[in-house]
Design a protein around this motif. Structure first.
Motif, PDB file in Angstrom:
ATOM      1  N   HIS A 122      48.590  27.047  38.977  1.00  0.00           N
ATOM      2  CA  HIS A 122      47.843  27.980  39.932  1.00  0.00           C
ATOM      3  C   HIS A 122      48.711  29.297  40.086  1.00  0.00           C
ATOM      4  O   HIS A 122      48.253  30.466  40.206  1.00  0.00           O
ATOM      5  CB  HIS A 122      48.107  27.433  41.280  1.00  0.00           C
ATOM      6  CG  HIS A 122      47.214  26.242  41.408  1.00  0.00           C
ATOM      7  ND1 HIS A 122      45.654  26.246  41.509  1.00  0.00           N
ATOM      8  CD2 HIS A 122      47.150  24.813  41.462  1.00  0.00           C
ATOM      9  CE1 HIS A 122      45.262  25.192  41.675  1.00  0.00           C
ATOM     10  NE2 HIS A 122      46.161  23.970  41.586  1.00  0.00           N
ATOM     11  N   VAL A 123      50.061  29.187  39.909  1.00  0.00           N
ATOM     12  CA  VAL A 123      51.038  30.164  39.975  1.00  0.00           C
ATOM     13  C   VAL A 123      50.570  31.047  38.642  1.00  0.00           C
ATOM     14  O   VAL A 123      50.387  32.295  38.858  1.00  0.00           O
ATOM     15  CB  VAL A 123      52.385  30.055  39.912  1.00  0.00           C
ATOM     16  CG1 VAL A 123      53.251  31.080  39.814  1.00  0.00           C
ATOM     17  CG2 VAL A 123      52.851  29.164  41.128  1.00  0.00           C
ATOM     18  N   GLU A 126      47.485  33.014  39.408  1.00  0.00           N
ATOM     19  CA  GLU A 126      47.773  34.091  40.199  1.00  0.00           C
ATOM     20  C   GLU A 126      48.696  35.322  39.643  1.00  0.00           C
ATOM     21  O   GLU A 126      48.184  36.407  39.796  1.00  0.00           O
ATOM     22  CB  GLU A 126      48.566  33.724  41.398  1.00  0.00           C
ATOM     23  CG  GLU A 126      47.908  32.721  42.610  1.00  0.00           C
ATOM     24  CD  GLU A 126      46.581  33.496  43.161  1.00  0.00           C
ATOM     25  OE1 GLU A 126      46.831  34.869  43.346  1.00  0.00           O
ATOM     26  OE2 GLU A 126      45.626  32.639  43.358  1.00  0.00           O
ATOM     27  N   ALA A 129      45.786  37.313  37.844  1.00  0.00           N
ATOM     28  CA  ALA A 129      45.000  38.011  38.697  1.00  0.00           C
ATOM     29  C   ALA A 129      45.808  39.199  39.480  1.00  0.00           C
ATOM     30  O   ALA A 129      45.371  40.524  39.267  1.00  0.00           O
ATOM     31  CB  ALA A 129      44.690  37.131  39.962  1.00  0.00           C
ATOM     32  N   MET A 130      47.312  39.003  39.619  1.00  0.00           N
ATOM     33  CA  MET A 130      48.006  40.006  40.094  1.00  0.00           C
ATOM     34  C   MET A 130      47.958  41.205  38.920  1.00  0.00           C
ATOM     35  O   MET A 130      47.873  42.535  39.449  1.00  0.00           O
ATOM     36  CB  MET A 130      49.536  39.690  40.275  1.00  0.00           C
ATOM     37  CG  MET A 130      50.291  40.857  40.472  1.00  0.00           C
ATOM     38  SD  MET A 130      52.109  40.169  40.449  1.00  0.00           S
ATOM     39  CE  MET A 130      52.577  40.202  38.890  1.00  0.00           C
ATOM     40  N   ASP A 133      44.895  43.604  38.887  1.00  0.00           N
ATOM     41  CA  ASP A 133      44.988  44.715  39.917  1.00  0.00           C
ATOM     42  C   ASP A 133      46.090  45.842  39.631  1.00  0.00           C
ATOM     43  O   ASP A 133      46.439  46.512  40.316  1.00  0.00           O
ATOM     44  CB  ASP A 133      45.537  44.017  41.337  1.00  0.00           C
ATOM     45  CG  ASP A 133      44.277  43.408  41.961  1.00  0.00           C
ATOM     46  OD1 ASP A 133      42.963  43.643  41.504  1.00  0.00           O
ATOM     47  OD2 ASP A 133      44.199  42.968  43.024  1.00  0.00           O
TER      48      ASP A 133
ATOM     49  N   GLN B 232      42.900  40.413  43.707  1.00  0.00           N
ATOM     50  CA  GLN B 232      43.666  39.830  44.847  1.00  0.00           C
ATOM     51  C   GLN B 232      43.633  40.423  46.157  1.00  0.00           C
ATOM     52  O   GLN B 232      43.211  41.636  46.399  1.00  0.00           O
ATOM     53  CB  GLN B 232      45.237  39.812  44.543  1.00  0.00           C
ATOM     54  CG  GLN B 232      45.682  38.991  43.352  1.00  0.00           C
ATOM     55  CD  GLN B 232      47.128  38.754  42.878  1.00  0.00           C
ATOM     56  OE1 GLN B 232      47.720  39.781  42.892  1.00  0.00           O
ATOM     57  NE2 GLN B 232      47.589  37.523  43.042  1.00  0.00           N
ATOM     58  N   LEU B 277      50.476  29.255  45.782  1.00  0.00           N
ATOM     59  CA  LEU B 277      49.506  30.138  46.449  1.00  0.00           C
ATOM     60  C   LEU B 277      49.707  31.439  45.848  1.00  0.00           C
ATOM     61  O   LEU B 277      48.801  32.289  45.879  1.00  0.00           O
ATOM     62  CB  LEU B 277      49.657  30.216  47.893  1.00  0.00           C
ATOM     63  CG  LEU B 277      49.320  28.994  48.731  1.00  0.00           C
ATOM     64  CD1 LEU B 277      49.961  28.947  50.288  1.00  0.00           C
ATOM     65  CD2 LEU B 277      48.022  28.559  48.722  1.00  0.00           C
ATOM     66  N   CYS B 278      50.865  31.844  45.331  1.00  0.00           N
ATOM     67  CA  CYS B 278      51.064  33.202  45.020  1.00  0.00           C
ATOM     68  C   CYS B 278      51.897  33.182  43.746  1.00  0.00           C
ATOM     69  O   CYS B 278      52.537  32.327  43.434  1.00  0.00           O
ATOM     70  CB  CYS B 278      51.920  33.869  46.086  1.00  0.00           C
ATOM     71  SG  CYS B 278      51.374  34.324  47.496  1.00  0.00           S
ATOM     72  N   THR B 300      47.630  37.170  46.435  1.00  0.00           N
ATOM     73  CA  THR B 300      46.919  36.161  46.241  1.00  0.00           C
ATOM     74  C   THR B 300      45.393  36.283  45.822  1.00  0.00           C
ATOM     75  O   THR B 300      44.938  37.302  46.557  1.00  0.00           O
ATOM     76  CB  THR B 300      47.366  35.083  47.230  1.00  0.00           C
ATOM     77  OG1 THR B 300      46.555  33.929  46.637  1.00  0.00           O
ATOM     78  CG2 THR B 300      46.662  35.517  48.441  1.00  0.00           C
ATOM     79  N   THR B 301      44.686  35.308  45.575  1.00  0.00           N
ATOM     80  CA  THR B 301      43.281  35.513  45.050  1.00  0.00           C
ATOM     81  C   THR B 301      42.775  35.319  46.508  1.00  0.00           C
ATOM     82  O   THR B 301      43.283  34.351  47.128  1.00  0.00           O
ATOM     83  CB  THR B 301      42.825  34.729  44.125  1.00  0.00           C
ATOM     84  OG1 THR B 301      43.660  33.228  44.326  1.00  0.00           O
ATOM     85  CG2 THR B 301      43.100  35.114  42.923  1.00  0.00           C
ATOM     86  N   LYS B 304      42.537  31.852  48.809  1.00  0.00           N
ATOM     87  CA  LYS B 304      43.958  31.321  49.123  1.00  0.00           C
ATOM     88  C   LYS B 304      44.480  32.157  50.146  1.00  0.00           C
ATOM     89  O   LYS B 304      45.644  32.095  50.740  1.00  0.00           O
ATOM     90  CB  LYS B 304      44.853  31.338  48.114  1.00  0.00           C
ATOM     91  CG  LYS B 304      44.279  30.446  47.242  1.00  0.00           C
ATOM     92  CD  LYS B 304      45.445  30.368  45.814  1.00  0.00           C
ATOM     93  CE  LYS B 304      45.129  29.350  44.925  1.00  0.00           C
ATOM     94  NZ  LYS B 304      45.724  29.620  43.401  1.00  0.00           N
TER      95      LYS B 304
END
Lengths: 407, 405
Positions: A122-123, A126, A129-130, A133, B232, B277-278, B300-301, B304
């Motif tokens: 999950h990290v 993320e 995803a970061m 952006d 995010q 979460l992050c 975070t997405t 979440k």
């Protein structure tokens, strides 16, 4: 004064050190010769994911134990993964150096538990995803993939949502066995520390590690020289990445190449600066030379108003043309040289600043280079060598851009 | 002891010598975003670029070439109270570097033709902030958290920038040189007597009274959301605490270290390690002269985002319910290590002593800081946390989805 030390252990692990008794701190790191270029498409992103998993502990230590252990030593610690290296490092006060080195030695044999793997996934998602952006990173990542085409240096370090979701802990364990062999790693240390004591620790904690022949395909690749634009209506600026051929870490011309990158694309006083930033045609216009294992690339990055995109590219082409057709003034070479020499001096202030150079010089060239060696080599580059670099490498490039408008 | 000297015109010089080949210095000019005339918050940002486009009879190109030929690495940044001009270089070139910076500060060309690209670059940077939501959310947070004008964005607003002329900017810049409010600091390899003599000669100009008093007005909203179709949700939050000059500063530093100082800290463990979460989550103590807060960022997405905010705020609030001896011990070692490592970096030292002098009125000796850290105890930190509980939050989000605050 700094003193270089070197020892190879029976299992093939290399230990190197630059001892500086006057330092206030010490820095230690493991340099593993593995990265995204060593991955197959099925496990794209595994090197970086594995870097995260090293912090999840061993048979003896849980993830929280590991973090607490580092923090008890006041360690400033982290890790990074690139196309060809995975580096783990920590800076501490000298009295904690043996303890933090021992901790890293233990962590180099992680347990890679399934439940830790599933949470950390999950990290990683993320983190992917970061970076989505952060167009300034996204454009470089996609630009590199476009430029290197079939060459493995185009492989994504992070991997994709799909490759990460599909990856299993078993695949990671298999990759680990192949790549984290003692003869594929270097333990490096800088600052105030006892080299013999470090070697004894390494000897004691790595005796069970088995050498494996870790392969890497090495070949130079000039680039695909393709042009591609991806529209993203969410963006405000136009982001451009240009990549052209450069020289490898093994190539003695790499000092000439880094001088050239500074002449062309330092953030102040460079050719890009006068043509693009000073005129406000682009708010960012920079070039760097990245020398890698067996190959290399000049990277340029620009951000500008979408309506100026074409003009920026035209201007860059005329900068290159100008450099190719007219001789370089001595003052321009001198300024680039002095800026690089200042960087080298500033890096020496802290052991942490020296660690990465020390480690990489060994990983790539099995060579120790003192700061003075680097200073001498930067000083001895002749104008002719830079001119040859311009003629040989500058002009052809791969172009990738992201922006709100269509191509 | 740190070196210290006051020039005849009132300018303060501070220094700390280090055994290195390099030297770093910094000028803090009283030209921070909060001090600028109303409607002109972005002007110092523009001027900081403009002042390097020719000075002391040199054209823009000649000035940049002179700076580059000495191998100087320099950067300019606008803060709440000050415009900082910072430079690092090989120690042998210090005297020539100071001459160039004296020209930039005292004799900028301020060519109206060069104003146009300086302004355009500032406009570009402001637009570019939309492509950097992580930085933008923290700027928006400061704007909402601090009493106006202390949280003003250093780049100003688009309207402010677009209405700025060369004439107005030059008039504002004319008030930057008020020696009684300028702090000069230096770290690394230098001779303080030589530096003082040279600075006395370079800055004999008495200057003009600058901009002094600012009257803070109420703060902004408790929750602000900017819609943005990115990957995010970027969350910024901040809770008020006493500033650095207060007698609870070290207890607050320890509290923040326990909350977020490292990888075994509460936020990292609860938000990232246990729940995934992050990737990025972290808190910092941020102090102006009379206002301070603990700020926190988490990205975070969208699915979440609510849980991330809830878990994060919960960790802030829970801190005063109890901390362990081991947690405090780790925080202390971490704080002491950072302190010693800062004394190894010339840039960090030059910046640190100037910030101390401005915020506290004196430069703290590393030994003084070390003793304060050593003296921290669990009951004392808890007592401070109960006196200043983390209950009120200003929250800003940027991203595809809002959260409930």
């Amino acid at each position: 004064m700094m003193e270089f030390k070197h020892r190879q252990l029976k299992n093939g692990l290399t230990v190197i050190g630059e001892v500086n008794p006057a330092a206030q701190s010490a820095a230690v790191g493991f340099f593993v010769r593995t990265g995204s270029r060593d991955e197959t498409p099925e496990v794209s992103g595994v090197s970086h994911f594995l870097e995260h998993m090293l912090f999840k502990g061993t048979e003896r230590l849980s993830a929280l134990d590991v973090n607490e252990a580092f923090d008890r030593l006041g360690a400033k610690f982290n890790a990074f993964t690139s196309e060809e290296n995975t580096v783990f490092y920590a800076a501490v006060l000298p009295e904690y150096l043996p303890a933090v080195s021992q901790l890293w030695l233990e962590l180099m044999r992680p347990s890679l538990r399934d439940d830790d793997f599933n949470i950390e996934k999950h990290v990683i998602l993320e983190e992917i995803a970061m970076y989505r952006d952060m167009p300034q990173y996204e454009v470089m990542d996609q630009g590199r993939a476009l430029h290197f085409g079939i060459h493995p240096c185009g492989n994504s370090v992070l991997g994709s949502d799909d490759s990460i979701k599909a990856m299993t802990a078993q695949q990671m364990r298999a990759y680990f066995q192949q790549r984290y062999a003692p003869n594929n790693m270097v333990l490096a240390c800088c600052g105030r520390f006892d080299f013999d004591q470090l070697c004894e620790l390494a000897e004691a904690h790595s005796s069970a590690w088995k050498p494996v022949e870790a392969q890497r395909r090495l070949f130079d690749f000039e680039g695909t020289f393709q042009v591609r634009h991806v529209q993203n209506p969410n963006l405000a600026r136009h982001h451009i990445c240009l990549l052209g051929p450069a020289v490898s870490m093994q190539d003695p011309r790499r000092y000439a190449a880094s001088l050239l990158a500074s002449i062309v694309g330092d953030d102040t006083g460079s050719r890009y600066y006068w043509a693009l930033t000073e005129t406000a045609l682009a708010e960012t216009a920079v070039m760097q030379c990245e020398s890698m294992d067996g190959t290399g690339a000049f990277y340029s990055y620009f951000s500008c108003d979408p309506k100026n995109a074409e003009k920026v590219i035209e201007t860059v082409k005329s900068v290159y043309k100008d450099l190719a057709e007219t001789g370089l003034p001595a003052s321009e070479i001198e300024a680039a040289r002095n800026k690089i020499l200042t960087s080298l001096t500033l890096k020496c202030e802290q052991p942490m600043g020296r660690l990465v150079s020390l480690g990489f010089n060994w990983v790539y060239n099995h060579q120790y280079r003192s700061v003075q060696n680097d200073v001498d080599d930067v000083k001895s580059v002749r104008r002719q060598e830079i001119q040859e670099m311009i003629a040989l490498k500058l002009g052809r490039f791969t172009q990738f851009s992201l922006g709100p408008l269509p191509a | 002891m740190a070196d210290s000297y006051r020039l005849k015109n009132g300018m303060v010089l501070l220094g700390e010598r280090m055994e290195v080949q390099s030297v770093s210095f910094q000028f803090l000019l009283p030209a921070g975003a909060a001090l600028l005339p109303r409607g002109r918050a972005g002007s110092a940002y523009v001027i900081s670029d403009w002042m390097f486009r020719g000075a002391g009879g040199r054209t823009s190109r000649q000035l940049v070439e002179a700076i580059d030929s000495l191998g100087i690495h320099h950067s300019e940044s606008v803060h709440t109270y000050q415009l900082a001009l910072s430079a690092s270089l090989e120690a042998g070139n210090l005297a020539r570097a100071l001459e160039l910076f004296a020209d930039v500060i005292l004799r900028p060309a301020f060519d109206p033709l060069q104003f146009v690209p300086s302004l355009q670059l500032a406009i570009n940077d402001l637009k570019g902030l939309d492509d950097d939501p992580r930085q933008k959310v923290m700027m928006r947070l400061a704007e909402q958290f601090y009493p106006d004008p202390l949280g003003r964005p250093v780049m100003g607003t688009m309207e402010e920038l677009e209405s700025l002329t060369a004439e107005t900017a030059a008039a504002i810049a004319a008030r930057f040189y008020d020696p009684s409010q300028i702090i000069f600091s230096i770290g690394g390899s230098y001779d303080f007597d030589t530096v003082c003599r040279q600075m006395e000669r370079l800055f004999e100009n008495p200057g003009t009274p600058g901009i002094k008093d600012i009257q803070p007005a109420p703060t902004g909203s408790r929750y602000t959301h900017d819609q943005n179709e990115g990957a995010q949700v970027h969350i910024g939050l901040m809770t008020p605490v006493p500033p650095i000059a207060s007698d609870v500063y070290y207890e607050l530093l320890a509290a923040v270290a326990i909350l977020s100082g490292s990888m075994s800290s509460r936020l990292f463990t609860e938000v990232r390690e246990k729940r995934g979460l992050c990737y990025a989550v972290g808190a910092k103590y941020r102090s102006l002269k009379e206002h301070a807060g603990i700020s926190c960022y988490a990205g975070t997405t969208p699915d979440k985002a609510q849980e991330t905010l809830d878990v994060t705020i919960d960790q802030f609030r829970k801190l005063r319910l109890g901390i362990s001896e081991d947690e405090l011990q780790r925080a202390k070692v971490g704080l002491k290590t950072s302190l010693i490592m800062q004394t190894e970096s010339t840039g960090a030292r030059a910046g640190g002593i100037a910030a101390d002098y401005f915020l506290l009125g004196h430069v703290r000796e590393p030994e003084e800081i070390r003793e304060k850290i050593e003296a921290l105890s669990v009951p004392r930190v808890l007592e401070v946390l109960n006196r200043y509980p983390f209950e009120e939050f200003t929250v800003v989000t940027i991203g595809p989805r809002q959260v409930n605050v």
